[in-house]
Scaffold this motif. Sequence first.
Motif, PDB file in Angstrom:
ATOM      1  N   ALA A 281      26.167  33.548   0.139  1.00  0.00           N
ATOM      2  CA  ALA A 281      26.539  32.141  -0.272  1.00  0.00           C
ATOM      3  C   ALA A 281      27.662  31.746   0.843  1.00  0.00           C
ATOM      4  CB  ALA A 281      26.950  32.021  -1.505  1.00  0.00           C
ATOM      5  N   GLN A 282      27.740  30.882   1.716  1.00  0.00           N
ATOM      6  CA  GLN A 282      28.821  30.800   2.578  1.00  0.00           C
ATOM      7  C   GLN A 282      29.267  29.284   2.435  1.00  0.00           C
ATOM      8  OE1 GLN A 282      27.107  32.015   6.093  1.00  0.00           O
ATOM      9  NE2 GLN A 282      27.614  34.036   5.961  1.00  0.00           N
ATOM     10  N   GLY A 283      30.596  29.205   2.634  1.00  0.00           N
ATOM     11  CA  GLY A 283      31.075  27.588   2.495  1.00  0.00           C
ATOM     12  C   GLY A 283      32.663  27.659   2.775  1.00  0.00           C
ATOM     13  N   PRO A 284      33.325  26.347   3.017  1.00  0.00           N
ATOM     14  CA  PRO A 284      34.820  26.337   3.130  1.00  0.00           C
ATOM     15  C   PRO A 284      35.366  27.082   1.880  1.00  0.00           C
ATOM     16  CG  PRO A 284      33.801  24.384   3.026  1.00  0.00           C
ATOM     17  CD  PRO A 284      32.650  25.225   2.915  1.00  0.00           C
ATOM     18  N   SER A 285      34.826  27.167   0.745  1.00  0.00           N
ATOM     19  CA  SER A 285      35.796  27.534  -0.194  1.00  0.00           C
ATOM     20  C   SER A 285      35.869  28.973  -0.496  1.00  0.00           C
ATOM     21  CB  SER A 285      35.461  26.931  -1.598  1.00  0.00           C
ATOM     22  OG  SER A 285      33.977  27.316  -1.907  1.00  0.00           O
ATOM     23  N   LEU A 286      34.655  29.676   0.265  1.00  0.00           N
ATOM     24  CA  LEU A 286      34.324  31.113  -0.112  1.00  0.00           C
ATOM     25  C   LEU A 286      34.898  31.988   1.114  1.00  0.00           C
ATOM     26  CD1 LEU A 286      30.980  31.109  -1.481  1.00  0.00           C
ATOM     27  CD2 LEU A 286      32.851  31.268  -2.738  1.00  0.00           C
TER      28      LEU A 286
ATOM     29  N   TYR B  10      23.427  38.713  -3.069  1.00  0.00           N
ATOM     30  CA  TYR B  10      22.301  38.320  -3.282  1.00  0.00           C
ATOM     31  C   TYR B  10      21.127  39.151  -2.681  1.00  0.00           C
ATOM     32  CZ  TYR B  10      24.721  34.159  -4.822  1.00  0.00           C
ATOM     33  OH  TYR B  10      25.636  33.464  -5.335  1.00  0.00           O
ATOM     34  N   ARG B  11      20.021  39.605  -3.086  1.00  0.00           N
ATOM     35  CA  ARG B  11      19.216  40.398  -2.625  1.00  0.00           C
ATOM     36  C   ARG B  11      18.226  39.483  -1.910  1.00  0.00           C
ATOM     37  NH1 ARG B  11      18.811  45.985  -5.443  1.00  0.00           N
ATOM     38  NH2 ARG B  11      20.390  45.708  -6.990  1.00  0.00           N
ATOM     39  N   THR B  12      17.699  38.432  -2.061  1.00  0.00           N
ATOM     40  CA  THR B  12      16.867  37.723  -1.502  1.00  0.00           C
ATOM     41  C   THR B  12      17.176  36.238  -1.230  1.00  0.00           C
ATOM     42  OG1 THR B  12      15.954  36.619  -3.615  1.00  0.00           O
ATOM     43  CG2 THR B  12      14.942  38.859  -2.969  1.00  0.00           C
ATOM     44  N   TYR B  13      16.603  35.761  -0.243  1.00  0.00           N
ATOM     45  CA  TYR B  13      17.021  34.561   0.173  1.00  0.00           C
ATOM     46  C   TYR B  13      16.933  33.512  -1.024  1.00  0.00           C
ATOM     47  CZ  TYR B  13      17.451  30.199   3.124  1.00  0.00           C
ATOM     48  OH  TYR B  13      17.590  29.072   3.748  1.00  0.00           O
ATOM     49  N   GLN B  14      15.783  33.585  -1.734  1.00  0.00           N
ATOM     50  CA  GLN B  14      15.667  32.608  -2.689  1.00  0.00           C
ATOM     51  C   GLN B  14      16.626  32.495  -3.828  1.00  0.00           C
ATOM     52  OE1 GLN B  14      13.183  34.598  -1.526  1.00  0.00           O
ATOM     53  NE2 GLN B  14      12.111  33.122  -0.470  1.00  0.00           N
ATOM     54  N   GLN B  15      17.093  33.954  -4.237  1.00  0.00           N
ATOM     55  CA  GLN B  15      18.311  34.041  -5.004  1.00  0.00           C
ATOM     56  C   GLN B  15      19.326  33.182  -4.453  1.00  0.00           C
ATOM     57  OE1 GLN B  15      18.994  38.366  -5.320  1.00  0.00           O
ATOM     58  NE2 GLN B  15      17.619  38.412  -7.242  1.00  0.00           N
ATOM     59  N   CYS B  16      19.768  33.527  -3.321  1.00  0.00           N
ATOM     60  CA  CYS B  16      21.052  32.833  -2.644  1.00  0.00           C
ATOM     61  C   CYS B  16      20.687  31.272  -2.722  1.00  0.00           C
ATOM     62  CB  CYS B  16      21.059  33.272  -1.305  1.00  0.00           C
ATOM     63  SG  CYS B  16      22.650  32.539  -0.385  1.00  0.00           S
TER      64      CYS B  16
ATOM     65  N   SER C  35      21.282  29.818  -6.070  1.00  0.00           N
ATOM     66  CA  SER C  35      22.655  29.735  -6.360  1.00  0.00           C
ATOM     67  C   SER C  35      23.582  28.720  -5.697  1.00  0.00           C
ATOM     68  CB  SER C  35      23.432  31.448  -5.971  1.00  0.00           C
ATOM     69  OG  SER C  35      24.787  31.085  -6.384  1.00  0.00           O
ATOM     70  N   VAL C  36      23.198  28.295  -4.665  1.00  0.00           N
ATOM     71  CA  VAL C  36      24.035  27.513  -3.901  1.00  0.00           C
ATOM     72  C   VAL C  36      23.520  26.078  -4.123  1.00  0.00           C
ATOM     73  CG1 VAL C  36      24.689  29.144  -2.000  1.00  0.00           C
ATOM     74  CG2 VAL C  36      22.637  27.388  -1.625  1.00  0.00           C
ATOM     75  N   SER C  37      22.482  26.002  -4.873  1.00  0.00           N
ATOM     76  CA  SER C  37      21.775  24.416  -5.231  1.00  0.00           C
ATOM     77  C   SER C  37      22.822  23.613  -5.749  1.00  0.00           C
ATOM     78  CB  SER C  37      20.623  24.755  -5.749  1.00  0.00           C
ATOM     79  OG  SER C  37      19.993  23.486  -6.101  1.00  0.00           O
ATOM     80  N   GLY C  38      23.123  22.496  -5.545  1.00  0.00           N
ATOM     81  CA  GLY C  38      23.921  21.660  -5.805  1.00  0.00           C
ATOM     82  C   GLY C  38      25.661  21.880  -5.594  1.00  0.00           C
ATOM     83  N   ARG C  39      25.730  22.825  -4.856  1.00  0.00           N
ATOM     84  CA  ARG C  39      27.256  23.176  -4.207  1.00  0.00           C
ATOM     85  C   ARG C  39      27.320  22.765  -2.940  1.00  0.00           C
ATOM     86  NH1 ARG C  39      27.208  29.318  -6.229  1.00  0.00           N
ATOM     87  NH2 ARG C  39      29.355  29.380  -5.696  1.00  0.00           N
ATOM     88  N   TYR C  40      28.517  22.886  -2.590  1.00  0.00           N
ATOM     89  CA  TYR C  40      28.615  22.519  -0.892  1.00  0.00           C
ATOM     90  C   TYR C  40      28.790  23.859  -0.353  1.00  0.00           C
ATOM     91  CZ  TYR C  40      30.735  20.531   3.206  1.00  0.00           C
ATOM     92  OH  TYR C  40      30.895  19.922   4.583  1.00  0.00           O
TER      93      TYR C  40
ATOM     94  N   GLY D  39      23.687  32.397   4.247  1.00  0.00           N
ATOM     95  CA  GLY D  39      23.766  33.067   5.575  1.00  0.00           C
ATOM     96  C   GLY D  39      23.319  34.440   5.473  1.00  0.00           C
ATOM     97  N   GLU D  40      22.920  35.280   6.531  1.00  0.00           N
ATOM     98  CA  GLU D  40      22.826  36.817   6.283  1.00  0.00           C
ATOM     99  C   GLU D  40      24.133  37.385   6.348  1.00  0.00           C
ATOM    100  OE1 GLU D  40      18.950  38.281   8.408  1.00  0.00           O
ATOM    101  OE2 GLU D  40      19.973  36.623   9.942  1.00  0.00           O
ATOM    102  N   ASN D  41      24.366  38.601   5.749  1.00  0.00           N
ATOM    103  CA  ASN D  41      25.567  39.256   5.582  1.00  0.00           C
ATOM    104  C   ASN D  41      25.664  40.170   7.054  1.00  0.00           C
ATOM    105  OD1 ASN D  41      27.530  40.895   4.816  1.00  0.00           O
ATOM    106  ND2 ASN D  41      26.715  41.638   2.997  1.00  0.00           N
ATOM    107  N   PRO D  42      26.728  39.779   7.659  1.00  0.00           N
ATOM    108  CA  PRO D  42      26.955  40.631   9.042  1.00  0.00           C
ATOM    109  C   PRO D  42      27.377  42.120   8.461  1.00  0.00           C
ATOM    110  CG  PRO D  42      28.975  39.183   8.461  1.00  0.00           C
ATOM    111  CD  PRO D  42      27.704  38.731   7.623  1.00  0.00           C
TER     112      PRO D  42
END
Length: 95
Positions: free
Chosen positions: A36-41, A49-55, A58-63, A67-70
Amino acid sequence: MRTSRLAVLVLGTMTLAGAASVTRASADPYDYPWCAQGPSLGYPGECAYRTYQQCQASVSGRYLACGENPRFLFREPPPPPPRRHHRRHRTVYPD
């Protein structure tokens, strides 16, 4: 009076020595593929998160966005398993 000061000094020294020996541990020892990526993180974000759907859930409703983990993408592959030595048996025929 002197005994209590000595006890406080010893206790304080032991507390400082114990605190100095504590090492910082990672919150999660695993690198999951989605963050989960954003300005606050910060970067790379919250990579839990193991899957894109889990991510996405989790980010639904948040700013935030997913993204993929480098660290997961560019980690070194594990070393190959050791090769087993196979003996070749040679049949010797009498002359």
